[in-house]
Enzyme design. Sequence first.
Site, PDB file in Angstrom:
ATOM      1  N   ASP A  62       0.792  -1.225   0.000  1.00  0.00           N
ATOM      2  CA  ASP A  62       0.000   0.000   0.000  1.00  0.00           C
ATOM      3  C   ASP A  62       0.827   1.279   0.000  1.00  0.00           C
ATOM      4  OD1 ASP A  62      -2.453   1.618   0.421  1.00  0.00           O
ATOM      5  OD2 ASP A  62      -1.549   1.949   2.396  1.00  0.00           O
ATOM      6  N   ASP A 110       4.432   0.700   4.096  1.00  0.00           N
ATOM      7  CA  ASP A 110       4.280  -0.528   4.864  1.00  0.00           C
ATOM      8  C   ASP A 110       4.197  -1.718   3.918  1.00  0.00           C
ATOM      9  OD1 ASP A 110       1.768  -0.363   3.715  1.00  0.00           O
ATOM     10  OD2 ASP A 110       0.807   0.430   5.518  1.00  0.00           O
ATOM     11  N   TYR A 117      -7.404   2.098   9.112  1.00  0.00           N
ATOM     12  CA  TYR A 117      -6.484   2.571   8.078  1.00  0.00           C
ATOM     13  C   TYR A 117      -7.217   3.181   6.875  1.00  0.00           C
ATOM     14  CZ  TYR A 117      -3.531  -0.276  11.007  1.00  0.00           C
ATOM     15  OH  TYR A 117      -2.889  -0.790  12.096  1.00  0.00           O
ATOM     16  N   GLU A 162       5.249  10.196   4.112  1.00  0.00           N
ATOM     17  CA  GLU A 162       4.668   8.928   3.671  1.00  0.00           C
ATOM     18  C   GLU A 162       4.542   8.951   2.149  1.00  0.00           C
ATOM     19  OE1 GLU A 162       4.031   5.623   4.267  1.00  0.00           O
ATOM     20  OE2 GLU A 162       2.513   5.968   5.813  1.00  0.00           O
TER      21      GLU A 162
END
Length: 504
Positions: free
Chosen positions: A111, A114, A262, A467
């Site tokens: 994704d 991670d 999430y 991220e």
Amino acid sequence: MVNKESKGVHSKGEDLCIRFMGKMCTGATPSGSATLKDLTDDHQKVPDVPHVNGAQSTKYNYGEVLEKSILFYEAQRSGKLPKNNRIPWRADSALSDKGDAGEDLTGGWYDAGDNVKFNFPMAWSTTVLTWGLIQWKDAYQKSGQLDYMYDSIRWPMDYLMKCHSKTNELYVQVGDGGTDHGSWTSPERMTGNRPAFKITTSQGGADVGLETAAALAAGSIAFKTKDAAYSHKLLAQAKSIYNFARKTKDRYSDTVNAAAAYYKSNNITDELGWGALWMYKATGDKSYIAEAEKHHEPGAAWGFSWDEKTAGVNMLLYEVTKKDIYKQDIIATMKSWMPGGDLPYTPKCLAFRLVWGALRYASNTALIALMAADQGINPEPYRKWAMSQINYALGDTGRSYVVGFGKNSPQRPHHRASSCPLLPAPCGWGAQQNPGPNPHTLYGALVGGPGSSDNYADDRKDYTKNEVACDYNAGFQSTVAGLLHLSIKHQLPSEYKSICSHSG
């Protein structure tokens, strides 16, 4: 020494003291030797992409951005990698991903930074990337990226079809976010169980089912002239998943608790329209348009993202019906987003929806702007605004927010795989804490971006700004393809900064 995780990554110029203990069997003076190997040097070479010959001159090489964004998706691949794998620091991983009955669930994309496979954002990213390919195929063709792009979207499509293991069953996640986020390691080093989660008619998820159907339906359009047999297979699966998803009104995150923390879904209304419209585009069956119109959400959209497709729905509704009501929805959305509207702007002209992944939201709405312009809705201002948002990400503030592209680009994205040295070196939290650059360049990844005052620090530990994710790059890449298409057609605005004169 490679099994000593505490040794971590050492930078050039540092002193490294290694202590040995042992027994001497003779009275000779002990001696030893060592070979130091750089397990961060992956020898990755990225070919140059020249500016498209005959195209309008552009401030940034959009073809190079497409190349590197596609490489980012290749770096996110899970499963057994192909022989033509272009990411030398990635290898086969998660080869034991299986469903409850042993179904093969290998493949797909990890994704973000991670190692979980969350199908909801993965399917949306696939749909949006494919939308850009369908709309602006010449951008990929002229920049030499077309075959790579087909390979790129085929990877998640193959996986999504595997996930439809039975007529009324669809796997929607592999890996547990809590367990995964509790460690820092690359996919190749993962150990332990990776649970799989599915929806059924009794434990439904219309949203993720309809998004998956949309992705496969879009794929059937894109592959129609490339691979007719594969296109037919995609459409058959899309129809099956669509019909299954329509049997439930549940939000998938209400039935799949592992996803709720999430990628929690707010509602299913937008997916009901989005899925139906992509089924229409793939089949020509007008009953799908009627279904989509039943779920029309009028007015300005909050944005466009994996959980908020309203702007995309209204865009497609206008494209296929040409009804003024949908045109007014698009205009309302763009008025809300453009300077002088409802959103605050950073001093350097980024439309600032949210602090987490700010560039992602601006890029996604820029895609809607270009799609609207192609339909003749305020082409000049919408194209200028889209350019302003994309070029902000590419370097207009003095720095690039795309890893491995442009000036002063991020070197420390929050991304496990690229932060780990090559095997057999260990990788753990020391790699996350390493103050130096990631050992491997995650080419093409769009980081979350700056704060509301254009403030940004290249810090791996700051996941809000650093991220990376499949859904961050999707709208961004398709918008870049749209801008390159405009330059090929010599329709790109000659300037765009005036659009931000009201941002304050």
